[in-house]
Design an enzyme around this catalytic site. Structure first.
Site, PDB file in Angstrom:
ATOM      1  N   GLU A 194       0.843  20.443  -4.715  1.00  0.00           N
ATOM      2  CA  GLU A 194       1.053  20.315  -2.928  1.00  0.00           C
ATOM      3  C   GLU A 194       1.650  18.677  -2.697  1.00  0.00           C
ATOM      4  O   GLU A 194       1.209  17.805  -3.095  1.00  0.00           O
ATOM      5  CB  GLU A 194      -0.478  20.417  -2.366  1.00  0.00           C
ATOM      6  CG  GLU A 194      -0.253  21.058  -1.109  1.00  0.00           C
ATOM      7  CD  GLU A 194       0.072  22.520  -1.219  1.00  0.00           C
ATOM      8  OE1 GLU A 194       1.308  22.904  -1.073  1.00  0.00           O
ATOM      9  OE2 GLU A 194      -0.627  23.441  -1.791  1.00  0.00           O
ATOM     10  N   GLY A 228       0.688  27.942   6.434  1.00  0.00           N
ATOM     11  CA  GLY A 228       0.736  27.194   4.974  1.00  0.00           C
ATOM     12  C   GLY A 228       0.969  28.304   3.952  1.00  0.00           C
ATOM     13  O   GLY A 228       0.878  27.978   2.581  1.00  0.00           O
ATOM     14  N   LEU A 229       1.299  29.592   4.587  1.00  0.00           N
ATOM     15  CA  LEU A 229       1.815  30.654   3.498  1.00  0.00           C
ATOM     16  C   LEU A 229       3.218  31.022   3.521  1.00  0.00           C
ATOM     17  O   LEU A 229       3.599  31.965   3.170  1.00  0.00           O
ATOM     18  CB  LEU A 229       0.978  32.030   3.868  1.00  0.00           C
ATOM     19  CG  LEU A 229      -0.623  31.675   3.935  1.00  0.00           C
ATOM     20  CD1 LEU A 229      -1.385  32.969   4.184  1.00  0.00           C
ATOM     21  CD2 LEU A 229      -1.097  31.232   2.396  1.00  0.00           C
ATOM     22  N   SER A 230       3.891  30.091   4.218  1.00  0.00           N
ATOM     23  CA  SER A 230       5.521  30.006   4.185  1.00  0.00           C
ATOM     24  C   SER A 230       5.930  31.212   4.999  1.00  0.00           C
ATOM     25  O   SER A 230       7.068  31.783   4.650  1.00  0.00           O
ATOM     26  CB  SER A 230       5.858  30.224   2.734  1.00  0.00           C
ATOM     27  OG  SER A 230       6.644  29.461   2.478  1.00  0.00           O
ATOM     28  N   SER A 231       5.512  31.640   6.136  1.00  0.00           N
ATOM     29  CA  SER A 231       6.143  32.429   6.961  1.00  0.00           C
ATOM     30  C   SER A 231       7.593  32.168   7.296  1.00  0.00           C
ATOM     31  O   SER A 231       8.515  32.778   7.365  1.00  0.00           O
ATOM     32  CB  SER A 231       5.283  33.064   7.979  1.00  0.00           C
ATOM     33  OG  SER A 231       5.120  31.725   8.848  1.00  0.00           O
ATOM     34  N   SER A 232       7.758  30.766   7.889  1.00  0.00           N
ATOM     35  CA  SER A 232       8.846  30.289   8.133  1.00  0.00           C
ATOM     36  C   SER A 232       9.882  30.544   7.057  1.00  0.00           C
ATOM     37  O   SER A 232      11.145  31.144   7.483  1.00  0.00           O
ATOM     38  CB  SER A 232       8.790  28.863   8.330  1.00  0.00           C
ATOM     39  OG  SER A 232       8.358  28.112   7.082  1.00  0.00           O
ATOM     40  N   ASP A 254       9.233  26.812  -1.547  1.00  0.00           N
ATOM     41  CA  ASP A 254       8.899  27.935  -0.595  1.00  0.00           C
ATOM     42  C   ASP A 254      10.171  29.124  -0.506  1.00  0.00           C
ATOM     43  O   ASP A 254       9.751  30.199  -0.892  1.00  0.00           O
ATOM     44  CB  ASP A 254       8.721  27.729   1.016  1.00  0.00           C
ATOM     45  CG  ASP A 254       7.408  26.694   1.215  1.00  0.00           C
ATOM     46  OD1 ASP A 254       6.958  26.413   0.224  1.00  0.00           O
ATOM     47  OD2 ASP A 254       7.315  26.488   2.171  1.00  0.00           O
ATOM     48  N   TYR A 301       4.249  15.276   8.648  1.00  0.00           N
ATOM     49  CA  TYR A 301       4.778  15.849   7.451  1.00  0.00           C
ATOM     50  C   TYR A 301       5.837  14.836   6.888  1.00  0.00           C
ATOM     51  O   TYR A 301       5.998  14.283   5.720  1.00  0.00           O
ATOM     52  CB  TYR A 301       4.968  17.234   7.420  1.00  0.00           C
ATOM     53  CG  TYR A 301       5.685  17.839   6.223  1.00  0.00           C
ATOM     54  CD1 TYR A 301       4.915  18.505   5.419  1.00  0.00           C
ATOM     55  CD2 TYR A 301       7.134  17.499   5.897  1.00  0.00           C
ATOM     56  CE1 TYR A 301       5.562  19.126   4.247  1.00  0.00           C
ATOM     57  CE2 TYR A 301       7.578  18.139   4.863  1.00  0.00           C
ATOM     58  CZ  TYR A 301       6.912  18.880   3.872  1.00  0.00           C
ATOM     59  OH  TYR A 301       7.510  19.524   2.953  1.00  0.00           O
TER      60      TYR A 301
HETATM   61  P1  NG1 Z   1       4.248  25.261   4.255  1.00  0.00           P
HETATM   62  O1  NG1 Z   1       3.733  24.378   5.298  1.00  0.00           O
HETATM   63  O2  NG1 Z   1       2.981  25.851   3.516  1.00  0.00           O
HETATM   64  O3  NG1 Z   1       5.164  25.955   4.613  1.00  0.00           O
HETATM   65  C1  NG1 Z   1       5.369  22.999   3.357  1.00  0.00           C
HETATM   66  C2  NG1 Z   1       6.808  22.817   2.742  1.00  0.00           C
HETATM   67  C3  NG1 Z   1       6.869  22.863   1.239  1.00  0.00           C
HETATM   68  C4  NG1 Z   1       5.990  21.869   0.800  1.00  0.00           C
HETATM   69  C5  NG1 Z   1       4.544  22.006   1.284  1.00  0.00           C
HETATM   70  C6  NG1 Z   1       3.520  21.377   0.843  1.00  0.00           C
HETATM   71  C7  NG1 Z   1       8.580  23.574   4.304  1.00  0.00           C
HETATM   72  C8  NG1 Z   1       9.558  24.885   4.520  1.00  0.00           C
HETATM   73  N1  NG1 Z   1       7.863  23.907   3.294  1.00  0.00           N
HETATM   74  O4  NG1 Z   1       4.982  24.372   3.021  1.00  0.00           O
HETATM   75  O5  NG1 Z   1       8.173  22.718   0.836  1.00  0.00           O
HETATM   76  O6  NG1 Z   1       6.112  20.409   1.026  1.00  0.00           O
HETATM   77  O7  NG1 Z   1       4.547  21.902   2.609  1.00  0.00           O
HETATM   78  O8  NG1 Z   1       3.337  21.248  -0.505  1.00  0.00           O
HETATM   79  O9  NG1 Z   1       8.786  22.326   4.777  1.00  0.00           O
END
Ligand code: NG1
Length: 387
Positions: free
Chosen positions: A25, A117-121, A164, A216
């Site tokens: 992470e 945090g499951l990457s929907s974006s 992601d 972030y």
């Molecule tokens: P999430 O917040 O789960 O979409 C983000 C970043 C990843 C990675 C994780 C932390 C984007 C699209 N995704 O993921 O690349 O850095 O945080 O491990 O910014």
């Protein structure tokens, strides 16, 4: 991805999965390997190609208004947090890379919670990019596309890494995937059939396009700077962190991080220790060593909570509940600041752990509406005819 055939007015579905990151992470943006798996949940765009360069998409979610734009290399984002910016990010990437001209129209639907945090974006970015490529009869290499989309998603304002998009494009059913960067490479590692991954939502939206974005980006910038200083001090030059770890013992590097100014030095220490854990976790997965894998997950959570400072009290209490009910390991997943956690346990333990997570959720006020669910590793993004 299926081989694109020029579409003549038939309906198509561009589907892209979200992912759960098992371990690794906040290190993809340092080019350090990570170990996610693609989910069987994701984003679905039902679309038809348009003869012109318009993109017109409605969203089945009532909070997301219809978005329309022209495929124009100079397009600007809407205001921060607008879901349409992810559409533009995907479109702009394939416009620049492949010169797509035909637009699409259709509807977006998702069975992934947003900001969790499951990457929907990224699933949305991948789905729209694949839909446009398909509508234009373009076949793209999935790793090249993942790489381009990772950079393309910075359009929304978050300086994310490349995990992601690669996980969504390269998922393998039944497998976790180890993703390495520089160059981007994906290796599938089977998830033992008697292990189960459970996911529970904290009920807190981790708005990376909103409040969590600055936190972030700050962590990424400060830890990158500290890693550069460390590299200069040890190697006399700024080397990629993967090279630094290959050339110098991690214990020495971790000791030196303590001498760097805070918080960057501490955040760099998180990145280095997490990278070591990913290597060990891949070995534990290959050896089907659940106990060892679980311990690494727990150490990852502790580091994210105490050192990288991206956890949330609700995530901590879900992690605790999972461990008390017999999970081998548990940790927050994704960027943190809210969103989801994951627990890994033996299949026989599933009911106890699931119940403990549900009880912990119910003790929260207000309690999260999404109950815990089991995540089975799914395949990567694809475009198929609409039924
Ligand atoms: P999430 O917040 O789960 O979409 C983000 C970043 C990843 C990675 C994780 C932390 C984007 C699209 N995704 O993921 O690349 O850095 O945080 O491990 O910014």
């Amino acid at each position: 991805m299926t081989t694109p055939t020029p579409a003549h007015g038939h309906g198509w579905v561009s589907w892209a999965p979200g992912r759960v990151n098992l371990i690794g992470e906040h290190i993809d943006y340092h080019g350090l390997p990570v170990l996610p798996m693609a989910l069987q949940r994701g984003v679905r765009i039902t679309f038809r190609p348009r003869p012109d360069g318009e993109v017109l998409l409605t969203n089945a979610g009532s909070e997301f208004p219809t978005r329309r734009f022209h495929l124009d290399p100079g397009m600007e984002p809407w205001s921060i947090g607008d879901w349409g910016n992810y559409l533009k990010a995907g479109a702009l990437t394939v416009l620049r890379q492949h010169g797509v001209r035909r637009g699409i129209e259709g509807e977006v639907a998702a069975d992934l919670p947003p900001a969790a945090g499951l990457s929907s974006s990224s699933a949305l970015v991948v789905a729209v990019a694949n839909a446009l490529l398909h509508a234009n009869g373009v076949e793209a290499d999935s790793l090249e596309l993942a790489d381009a989309l990772a950079r393309g998603e910075h359009f929304v304002g978050t300086a994310g890494g490349g995990m992601d998009q690669a996980a969504s494009l390269s998922g393998v059913a039944g497998h976790a995937i180890r993703i390495g960067f520089d160059p981007l490479a994906v290796e599938a590692v089977p998830l033992p059939r008697d292990w189960i991954v459970l996911i529970a939502h904290s009920g807190i939206r981790a708005e990376k396009s909103g409040g969590a974005q600055a936190a972030y980006n700050h962590r990424r910038a400060a830890s990158s700077q500290a890693l550069e200083e460390l590299s200069k001090a040890v190697l006399g030059e700024v080397a990629p962190t993967s090279e630094l770890l290959a050339r110098v013992a991690s214990s020495r590097l971790l000791g030196l991080c303590g001498e760097l100014p805070r918080p960057g030095g501490a955040w760099a220490a998180h990145a280095l220790s997490e990278a070591v854990r990913v290597d060990e976790a891949v070995a534990a997965l290959r050896a089907s060593d659940l106990e060892r894998f679980g311990r690494l997950l727990n150490d990852s959570h502790t580091s994210l909570r105490d050192v990288y400072e991206v956890s949330h009290p609700r995530l901590d209490s879900l992690v605790e509940a999972a461990l008390e009910s017999g999970a081998a390991g548990a940790r927050l997943t994704g960027a943190g600041f809210g969103g989801c956690m994951l627990a890994v346990c033996h299949r026989q333990q599933r009911q106890e752990v699931e119940r403990a997570l549900r009880d912990a959720q119910e003790a929260m006020d207000p309690s999260p509406s999404l109950p815990p669910f089991a995540a089975e590793p799914g395949h990567g993004a694809r475009v198929i005819p609409a039924s």
